[in-house]
Scaffold this motif. Structure first.
Motif, PDB file in Angstrom:
ATOM      1  N   VAL A 119     -14.722  35.731  10.054  1.00 44.99           N
ATOM      2  CA  VAL A 119     -15.921  34.889  10.048  1.00 44.99           C
ATOM      3  C   VAL A 119     -15.741  33.831  11.123  1.00 44.99           C
ATOM      4  O   VAL A 119     -14.776  33.065  11.087  1.00 44.99           O
ATOM      5  N   ASP A 120     -16.653  33.800  12.081  1.00 40.62           N
ATOM      6  CA  ASP A 120     -16.590  32.816  13.167  1.00 40.62           C
ATOM      7  C   ASP A 120     -17.827  31.927  13.088  1.00 40.62           C
ATOM      8  O   ASP A 120     -18.941  32.374  13.353  1.00 40.62           O
ATOM      9  N   VAL A 121     -17.620  30.659  12.730  1.00 35.75           N
ATOM     10  CA  VAL A 121     -18.738  29.721  12.612  1.00 35.75           C
ATOM     11  C   VAL A 121     -18.691  28.658  13.717  1.00 35.75           C
ATOM     12  O   VAL A 121     -19.363  27.628  13.624  1.00 35.75           O
ATOM     13  N   GLY A 122     -17.891  28.917  14.750  1.00 34.31           N
ATOM     14  CA  GLY A 122     -17.792  27.986  15.869  1.00 34.31           C
ATOM     15  C   GLY A 122     -18.073  28.676  17.187  1.00 34.31           C
ATOM     16  O   GLY A 122     -18.715  29.730  17.241  1.00 34.31           O
ATOM     17  N   LYS A 140      -8.800  46.892  13.624  1.00 31.46           N
ATOM     18  CA  LYS A 140      -8.018  46.483  12.462  1.00 31.46           C
ATOM     19  C   LYS A 140      -8.788  45.544  11.539  1.00 31.46           C
ATOM     20  O   LYS A 140      -8.257  45.127  10.509  1.00 31.46           O
ATOM     21  N   ILE A 141     -10.018  45.209  11.918  1.00 34.90           N
ATOM     22  CA  ILE A 141     -10.844  44.293  11.143  1.00 34.90           C
ATOM     23  C   ILE A 141     -11.980  45.067  10.492  1.00 34.90           C
ATOM     24  O   ILE A 141     -12.640  45.890  11.142  1.00 34.90           O
ATOM     25  N   LYS A 142     -12.230  44.808   9.227  1.00 30.06           N
ATOM     26  CA  LYS A 142     -13.265  45.547   8.498  1.00 30.06           C
ATOM     27  C   LYS A 142     -14.654  45.208   9.021  1.00 30.06           C
ATOM     28  O   LYS A 142     -15.482  46.094   9.236  1.00 30.06           O
ATOM     29  N   GLU A 143     -14.938  43.917   9.208  1.00 31.57           N
ATOM     30  CA  GLU A 143     -16.248  43.493   9.700  1.00 31.57           C
ATOM     31  C   GLU A 143     -16.163  42.075  10.246  1.00 31.57           C
ATOM     32  O   GLU A 143     -15.221  41.329   9.940  1.00 31.57           O
ATOM     33  N   PHE A 144     -17.160  41.731  11.059  1.00 35.61           N
ATOM     34  CA  PHE A 144     -17.237  40.412  11.690  1.00 35.61           C
ATOM     35  C   PHE A 144     -18.561  39.749  11.310  1.00 35.61           C
ATOM     36  O   PHE A 144     -19.612  40.396  11.357  1.00 35.61           O
ATOM     37  N   LYS A 180     -17.862  45.928  17.436  1.00 39.66           N
ATOM     38  CA  LYS A 180     -18.632  46.709  16.473  1.00 39.66           C
ATOM     39  C   LYS A 180     -18.628  46.015  15.106  1.00 39.66           C
ATOM     40  O   LYS A 180     -17.783  45.188  14.808  1.00 39.66           O
ATOM     41  N   ASN A 181     -19.601  46.407  14.297  1.00 40.54           N
ATOM     42  CA  ASN A 181     -19.687  45.934  12.906  1.00 40.54           C
ATOM     43  C   ASN A 181     -19.799  44.414  12.811  1.00 40.54           C
ATOM     44  O   ASN A 181     -19.113  43.771  12.014  1.00 40.54           O
ATOM     45  N   ILE A 182     -20.701  43.854  13.633  1.00 42.57           N
ATOM     46  CA  ILE A 182     -20.971  42.416  13.587  1.00 42.57           C
ATOM     47  C   ILE A 182     -22.219  42.156  12.751  1.00 42.57           C
ATOM     48  O   ILE A 182     -23.209  42.891  12.842  1.00 42.57           O
ATOM     49  N   SER A 245     -22.130  32.514   2.620  1.00 45.09           N
ATOM     50  CA  SER A 245     -22.911  32.872   1.444  1.00 45.09           C
ATOM     51  C   SER A 245     -23.541  34.254   1.594  1.00 45.09           C
ATOM     52  O   SER A 245     -23.564  35.049   0.636  1.00 45.09           O
ATOM     53  N   LEU A 246     -24.039  34.568   2.786  1.00 41.29           N
ATOM     54  CA  LEU A 246     -24.602  35.900   3.019  1.00 41.29           C
ATOM     55  C   LEU A 246     -23.525  36.978   3.023  1.00 41.29           C
ATOM     56  O   LEU A 246     -23.772  38.115   2.609  1.00 41.29           O
ATOM     57  N   LEU A 247     -22.335  36.638   3.483  1.00 36.58           N
ATOM     58  CA  LEU A 247     -21.222  37.574   3.410  1.00 36.58           C
ATOM     59  C   LEU A 247     -20.951  37.962   1.961  1.00 36.58           C
ATOM     60  O   LEU A 247     -20.742  39.145   1.644  1.00 36.58           O
TER      61      LEU A 247
END
Length: 308
Positions: A119-122, A140-144, A180-182, A245-247
């Motif tokens: 999760v990138d909020v910056g 290696k990351i499930k989702e972004f 991918k998967n953003i 919250s949406l995640l």
């Protein structure tokens, strides 16, 4: 339980998002990458350390992120919105200093945990660097989940651009076009995630958490800034909180899948662009763009988690 690697630059909104994540029973923060953005990297790190101290979760590693954008420019900060130290009127005690781990700790965490959600909020600089250093990082990351962009609505730093994408459009364009998967959580929905002062007071009355004890002071500073920017606004929008919250509640809004580009230069710097024409949905895309929000569901989720 979701294993979250959080990229942040606290900042009031980021700080409240960190509070939300620390209090959420289904979120396991495996690390926080602290970088420049709303404040400089050193202050952001001290703010993260202070919040972890209040939550009694100092075991969470803090990883050193970027100090400036991929454009090479020195950052522009917004003390009128976040305060000089990033927490409004609050200055973390001088005895609490964040101890940064080397950036390579990100890759150690990726090897040690499964099904990681980034999760990138910056600003997206640090996240882009992770891909530059390891071209297999995304696999290696499930989702972004990215807080950034603006579609069909004005920007909040220019008439076209949202702050995170504007702060480092080079990194944002790299992330949005190559990864991918953003899931993109833009101003379309985050502008609607308004929390009022009475709701903050209700949370404080319900919770004994040391984190919540500072919530009103932090929020009040943020609210006053928004009231100057948008006279008559009923509360302050919590952009970064909504991303988390949406995640955790993906059905709380609706989204479309579209590829996204970010303008790098000129007057349109930081503008997020997607093709929403009829028929464009036929092109396969792995990028979700949230365009609507169930506001009452968001309020219920925020109040429930923050009141624990």
């Amino acid at each position: 339980m979701k294993n979250i690697l959080l990229f942040a630059d606290p900042g009031i909104d980021d700080s409240i998002a960190i509070m939300y994540a620390l209090l959420h029973p289904e979120i396991n923060i495996i690390g926080i990458v602290s970088g420049y953005g709303n404040v400089d990297k050193e202050q952001a790190t001290n703010n993260v350390a202070y919040l972890l101290h209040l939550a009694n979760q100092t075991n969470i590693p803090i990883i050193g992120g970027a100090t400036r954008s991929c454009t090479g420019e020195y950052p522009v900060y917004y003390p009128e919105i976040h305060g000089k130290e990033g927490l409004g009127p609050i200055r973390p005690p001088d005895t609490i200093k964040g101890e940064l781990l080397n950036f390579s700790e990100i890759f150690n965490l990726v090897e040690n945990f499964k099904d990681i959600v980034v999760v990138d909020v910056g600003r997206n600089t640090s996240l882009a660097v992770a891909f530059i250093l390891d071209d297999k990082f995304g696999e290696k990351i499930k989702e972004f989940h990215i807080m950034g962009g603006a579609f069909f609505v004005p920007g909040n730093v220019t008439k076209l651009a949202e702050a995170n994408f504007y702060g480092d459009p080079v990194a944002s364009n790299f992330v949005m076009t190559q990864v991918k998967n953003i899931t993109s959580v833009p101003l379309n929905v985050t502008n609607k995630a308004i929390i009022t002062k009475s709701q903050i007071q209700e949370i404080q009355n319900a919770s004994s958490s040391p984190l919540i004890k500072i919530l009103d002071k932090v929020y009040d500073y943020y609210l006053q800034a928004y009231q100057k920017l948008i006279p008559g606004i009923s509360g302050a929008p919590l952009h970064d909180v909504l991303t988390l919250s949406l995640l955790m509640n993906p059905d709380m809004g609706s989204y479309l899948k579209r590829d996204v580009d970010v303008q790098i230069f000129g007057e349109a710097r930081g503008e997020s662009i997607a093709d929403f024409r009829v028929g464009s949905e036929e092109k396969e895309s792995t990028t979700k763009i949230y365009l609507s929000l169930d506001y009452q569901a968001f309020i219920h989720d925020f109040m429930t988690i923050m009141s624990k």
